[in-house]
Scaffold this motif. Structure first.
Motif, PDB file in Angstrom:
ATOM      1  N   LEU A   1      13.149 -13.535  -1.457  1.00 45.96           N
ATOM      2  CA  LEU A   1      12.086 -13.327  -2.438  1.00 45.96           C
ATOM      3  C   LEU A   1      11.476 -11.948  -2.183  1.00 45.96           C
ATOM      4  O   LEU A   1      11.095 -11.624  -1.057  1.00 45.96           O
ATOM      5  CB  LEU A   1      11.026 -14.418  -2.282  1.00 45.96           C
ATOM      6  CG  LEU A   1       9.827 -14.406  -3.241  1.00 45.96           C
ATOM      7  CD1 LEU A   1      10.283 -14.579  -4.682  1.00 45.96           C
ATOM      8  CD2 LEU A   1       8.843 -15.509  -2.861  1.00 45.96           C
ATOM      9  N   CYS A   2      11.387 -11.111  -3.228  1.00 44.63           N
ATOM     10  CA  CYS A   2      10.904  -9.745  -3.019  1.00 44.63           C
ATOM     11  C   CYS A   2       9.618  -9.432  -3.761  1.00 44.63           C
ATOM     12  O   CYS A   2       8.850  -8.576  -3.319  1.00 44.63           O
ATOM     13  CB  CYS A   2      11.986  -8.727  -3.382  1.00 44.63           C
ATOM     14  SG  CYS A   2      12.546  -8.791  -5.096  1.00 44.63           S
ATOM     15  N   LYS A   3       9.339 -10.088  -4.900  1.00 40.16           N
ATOM     16  CA  LYS A   3       8.119  -9.812  -5.653  1.00 40.16           C
ATOM     17  C   LYS A   3       7.612 -11.091  -6.309  1.00 40.16           C
ATOM     18  O   LYS A   3       8.403 -11.910  -6.801  1.00 40.16           O
ATOM     19  CB  LYS A   3       8.346  -8.768  -6.752  1.00 40.16           C
ATOM     20  CG  LYS A   3       8.641  -7.367  -6.252  1.00 40.16           C
ATOM     21  CD  LYS A   3       7.433  -6.737  -5.571  1.00 40.16           C
ATOM     22  CE  LYS A   3       7.788  -5.373  -5.004  1.00 40.16           C
ATOM     23  NZ  LYS A   3       6.672  -4.792  -4.234  1.00 40.16           N
ATOM     24  N   VAL A   4       6.286 -11.237  -6.325  1.00 40.11           N
ATOM     25  CA  VAL A   4       5.623 -12.318  -7.056  1.00 40.11           C
ATOM     26  C   VAL A   4       4.472 -11.700  -7.828  1.00 40.11           C
ATOM     27  O   VAL A   4       3.688 -10.917  -7.266  1.00 40.11           O
ATOM     28  CB  VAL A   4       5.097 -13.418  -6.108  1.00 40.11           C
ATOM     29  CG1 VAL A   4       4.269 -14.446  -6.885  1.00 40.11           C
ATOM     30  CG2 VAL A   4       6.252 -14.117  -5.405  1.00 40.11           C
ATOM     31  N   ARG A   5       4.341 -12.028  -9.096  1.00 41.18           N
ATOM     32  CA  ARG A   5       3.243 -11.545  -9.918  1.00 41.18           C
ATOM     33  C   ARG A   5       2.721 -12.695 -10.778  1.00 41.18           C
ATOM     34  O   ARG A   5       3.499 -13.506 -11.284  1.00 41.18           O
ATOM     35  CB  ARG A   5       3.687 -10.395 -10.827  1.00 41.18           C
ATOM     36  CG  ARG A   5       4.069  -9.122 -10.078  1.00 41.18           C
ATOM     37  CD  ARG A   5       2.862  -8.467  -9.442  1.00 41.18           C
ATOM     38  NE  ARG A   5       3.197  -7.245  -8.724  1.00 41.18           N
ATOM     39  CZ  ARG A   5       3.415  -7.177  -7.430  1.00 41.18           C
ATOM     40  NH1 ARG A   5       3.353  -8.286  -6.686  1.00 41.18           N
ATOM     41  NH2 ARG A   5       3.695  -6.031  -6.846  1.00 41.18           N
ATOM     42  N   ALA A   6       1.399 -12.754 -10.956  1.00 40.35           N
ATOM     43  CA  ALA A   6       0.759 -13.795 -11.758  1.00 40.35           C
ATOM     44  C   ALA A   6       0.101 -13.149 -12.978  1.00 40.35           C
ATOM     45  O   ALA A   6      -0.462 -12.053 -12.880  1.00 40.35           O
ATOM     46  CB  ALA A   6      -0.267 -14.566 -10.941  1.00 40.35           C
ATOM     47  N   SER A   7       0.162 -13.840 -14.110  1.00 38.30           N
ATOM     48  CA  SER A   7      -0.436 -13.312 -15.335  1.00 38.30           C
ATOM     49  C   SER A   7      -1.939 -13.523 -15.319  1.00 38.30           C
ATOM     50  O   SER A   7      -2.442 -14.460 -14.695  1.00 38.30           O
ATOM     51  CB  SER A   7       0.178 -13.986 -16.567  1.00 38.30           C
ATOM     52  OG  SER A   7      -0.213 -15.351 -16.636  1.00 38.30           O
ATOM     53  N   PRO A   8      -2.700 -12.674 -16.000  1.00 38.78           N
ATOM     54  CA  PRO A   8      -4.150 -12.864 -16.107  1.00 38.78           C
ATOM     55  C   PRO A   8      -4.462 -14.116 -16.917  1.00 38.78           C
ATOM     56  O   PRO A   8      -3.592 -14.719 -17.553  1.00 38.78           O
ATOM     57  CB  PRO A   8      -4.628 -11.601 -16.837  1.00 38.78           C
ATOM     58  CG  PRO A   8      -3.500 -10.627 -16.735  1.00 38.78           C
ATOM     59  CD  PRO A   8      -2.256 -11.446 -16.653  1.00 38.78           C
ATOM     60  N   ARG A   9      -5.730 -14.476 -16.894  1.00 41.74           N
ATOM     61  CA  ARG A   9      -6.170 -15.614 -17.691  1.00 41.74           C
ATOM     62  C   ARG A   9      -5.972 -15.321 -19.172  1.00 41.74           C
ATOM     63  O   ARG A   9      -6.225 -14.221 -19.652  1.00 41.74           O
ATOM     64  CB  ARG A   9      -7.644 -15.919 -17.420  1.00 41.74           C
ATOM     65  CG  ARG A   9      -7.908 -16.511 -16.054  1.00 41.74           C
ATOM     66  CD  ARG A   9      -9.369 -16.830 -15.877  1.00 41.74           C
ATOM     67  NE  ARG A   9     -10.189 -15.631 -15.933  1.00 41.74           N
ATOM     68  CZ  ARG A   9     -11.513 -15.633 -15.898  1.00 41.74           C
ATOM     69  NH1 ARG A   9     -12.165 -16.780 -15.844  1.00 41.74           N
ATOM     70  NH2 ARG A   9     -12.185 -14.497 -15.932  1.00 41.74           N
ATOM     71  N   GLY A  10      -5.534 -16.322 -19.912  1.00 40.55           N
ATOM     72  CA  GLY A  10      -5.343 -16.182 -21.347  1.00 40.55           C
ATOM     73  C   GLY A  10      -5.462 -17.540 -22.004  1.00 40.55           C
ATOM     74  O   GLY A  10      -6.065 -18.465 -21.456  1.00 40.55           O
ATOM     75  N   VAL A  11      -4.886 -17.660 -23.165  1.00 42.04           N
ATOM     76  CA  VAL A  11      -4.878 -18.941 -23.865  1.00 42.04           C
ATOM     77  C   VAL A  11      -3.727 -19.779 -23.328  1.00 42.04           C
ATOM     78  O   VAL A  11      -2.584 -19.333 -23.283  1.00 42.04           O
ATOM     79  CB  VAL A  11      -4.725 -18.727 -25.385  1.00 42.04           C
ATOM     80  CG1 VAL A  11      -4.675 -20.064 -26.101  1.00 42.04           C
ATOM     81  CG2 VAL A  11      -5.870 -17.883 -25.923  1.00 42.04           C
TER      82      VAL A  11
END
Length: 512
Positions: A406-416
């Motif tokens: 595993l090399c990268k993890v990203r989470a999306s901002p709050r949305g609908v």
């Protein structure tokens, strides 16, 4: 909940993932920066045999792949189908007539059959980001050779390269609207390690972005992105970095040598949210430093675990920007207040493998995650258990050979709706997970509880009752999320739902 797999880019061959990010204003959009093209083994052979076949020094091949395959040596025999990172001049990459060797793709996670946009550049990107302006269509990237680039995705397709795949399917390859490739004095001297889009600025007749870049040698630059009144179809003789017909221009506004004449290897940096004067710097000597553009920073340095390990990453809380996380190469994660050199909390020995990064979830003020190369994501909820992770998610990467790291993890901002989490592996695979609902939003009371916890005082609901009552009148759905204010396991649930992970309760950890 679900998990989808992003297809390989439609051009450029098999590639590793250099970086990725979600849009702050359209959380379903994810920008992926791809590394160099890679070589697939056609038969069982040792790394030394592959090096001789590719006419590459075996030490170079070892250095490029040591993080991908554990215990790699010249005599390691790899399976058929294993991918090897190789020097750029040895890869079967895109010809320069197609815009260069670098590649980025913009994907919509709701429809992944084809990327929304394909961007090409002369060198391989290391980081990418979206504009901080809500209505902007600009995206930015930096490269291994120190270039900074911008793409204006509003530009007419006729300004860019058309390309047909076998079978007649057409692609549009977007060249940079502006690239600092041609700059001499204002350019970075080496690989750019960090890129951050800062808060937008405005003037009477145009809007600008401000972006910060940091190279490995400690060179910090702040760039202003201007929108010109019109583009020059014939090109600009005064500025050869400006794309033909483009209206986006980048110029350096500030520069600073953070190394102060010493040998320093910079790994990461982040400006304090809402403050473009103060930043935190992570170095390869294990130091986490407080840097001020103007004036003197206090404290100048934060106390780490010692031992000379790398300070890998730093990340400010999006809810309480005076607090930040630092991840170290020995597996320690520390939580600091920007005004104190001593950590508030430290966690160690919770991972038996090399950690990669510690990051706050943009939707939960009390939750951060740490991930390691062996595809484990450790979930910390400070209001539930401040001493150890509350759960561990084990991810899997489909591969024809060894399990990829595993090399990268990203989470999306709050949305609908539910939030997304993107996970990238060293075999080039990118999975998009839909997170459980409890991870997708939080009431304002969670911010108050978290602040009280970090300040070491008791949370008194009456202090915030009037404010929360007004919030509930506007959004009664928040009441459901507040049913269990401390996020107990029954409501906290599996971060990834039922697909894409194997989550388990974490063992009791040790507070360092």
């Amino acid at each position: 909940m679900g998990c989808i797999e992003l297809p390989a880019p439609p051009i450029g061959g098999h590639r590793s993932i250099a970086n990725m990010c979600f849009s702050a204003f359209q959380p379903h959009l994810v920008l992926v920066a791809y590394g160099p093209a890679e070589y697939a083994l056609q038969q069982h052979e040792t790394l030394g045999q592959s090096a001789r076949k590719l006419d590459v020094d075996v030490a170079v091949l070892l250095n490029l792949n040591k993080h991908r395959y554990q215990g790699l040596s010249e005599h390691t025999k790899l399976q058929v189908g294993s991918w090897l990172a190789i020097p750029p001049n040895k890869g079967s990459s895109m010809p320069s007539s197609k815009g260069g060797q670098g590649l980025l793709c913009l994907w919509d996670v709701n429809s992944v059959s084809q990327p929304l946009a394909i961007m090409v550049c002369e060198s391989h990107p290391t980081h990418c980001c979206f504009s901080r302006r809500e209505l902007s269509m600009n995206v930015y990237a930096v490269t291994v050779d120190g270039s900074v680039m911008a793409w204006d995705l509003r530009e007419n397709p006729a300004m860019h390269l058309s390309f047909k795949l076998p079978g007649g399917y057409g692609l549009l390859l977007r060249r940079p609207s502006y690239s600092t490739d041609g700059l001499m004095e204002d350019a970075h001297l080496g690989k750019i390690q960090s890129l951050q889009a800062l808060s937008s600025r405005s003037s009477t007749d145009k809007f600008t972005d401000e972006i910060a870049t940091l190279d490995e040698q400690g060179g910090l630059c702040l760039w202003i992105v201007l929108e010109l009144e019109r583009g020059l179809v014939a090109g600009s003789e005064a500025d050869l970095c400006l794309g033909i017909g483009s209206k986006v221009k980048i110029f350096k506004n500030f520069s600073m040598d953070l190394s102060q004449g010493s040998l320093m290897r910079c790994l990461d940096m982040e400006f304090r949210p809402g403050n473009t004067n103060d930043m935190i710097l992570a170095t390869g000597t294990g130091h986490v430093m407080h840097i001020a553009k103007h004036g003197k920073a206090s404290p100048c340095e934060y106390q780490g675990p010692g031992g000379g390990c790398d300070a890998l990453t730093v990340h400010f809380s999006p809810f309480l920007p005076a607090y930040f996380l630092a991840a170290y190469g020995n597996g320690t994660v520390s939580l600091y207040h920007e005004d104190s050199p001593v950590s508030i909390y430290s966690w160690a020995d919770f991972s038996s493998h090399q950690i990669v990064e510690a990051m706050w979830l943009p939707s939960k003020p009390q939750v951060f995650v740490v991930y390691n190369i062996e595809r484990e994501i450790f979930v910390f909820n400070l209001l539930q258990d401040p001493h150890s992770p509350v759960s561990i998610a084990q991810l899997h990467a489909k591969s024809t050979a060894q399990q990829a790291a595993l090399c990268k993890v990203r989470a999306s901002p709050r949305g609908v709706g539910h939030s997304f989490m993107a996970t990238a592996f060293t075999n080039g695979l990118v999975n998009i997970h839909t997170l459980s609902g409890i991870y997708s939003d939080s009431p304002i009371s969670d911010v108050h509880r978290m602040q009280a916890f970090l300040e070491g005082r008791e949370y008194r609901e009456s202090e915030y009752m009037e404010e929360e009552r007004d919030l509930h009148e506007e959004d009664p759905l928040q009441l459901e999320a507040e049913f269990n204010p401390y996020g107990a396991d029954e409501i906290f649930g599996d971060m990834f739902g039922v697909v894409g992970s194997n989550s388990r309760k974490a063992k009791t950890g040790r507070r360092a």
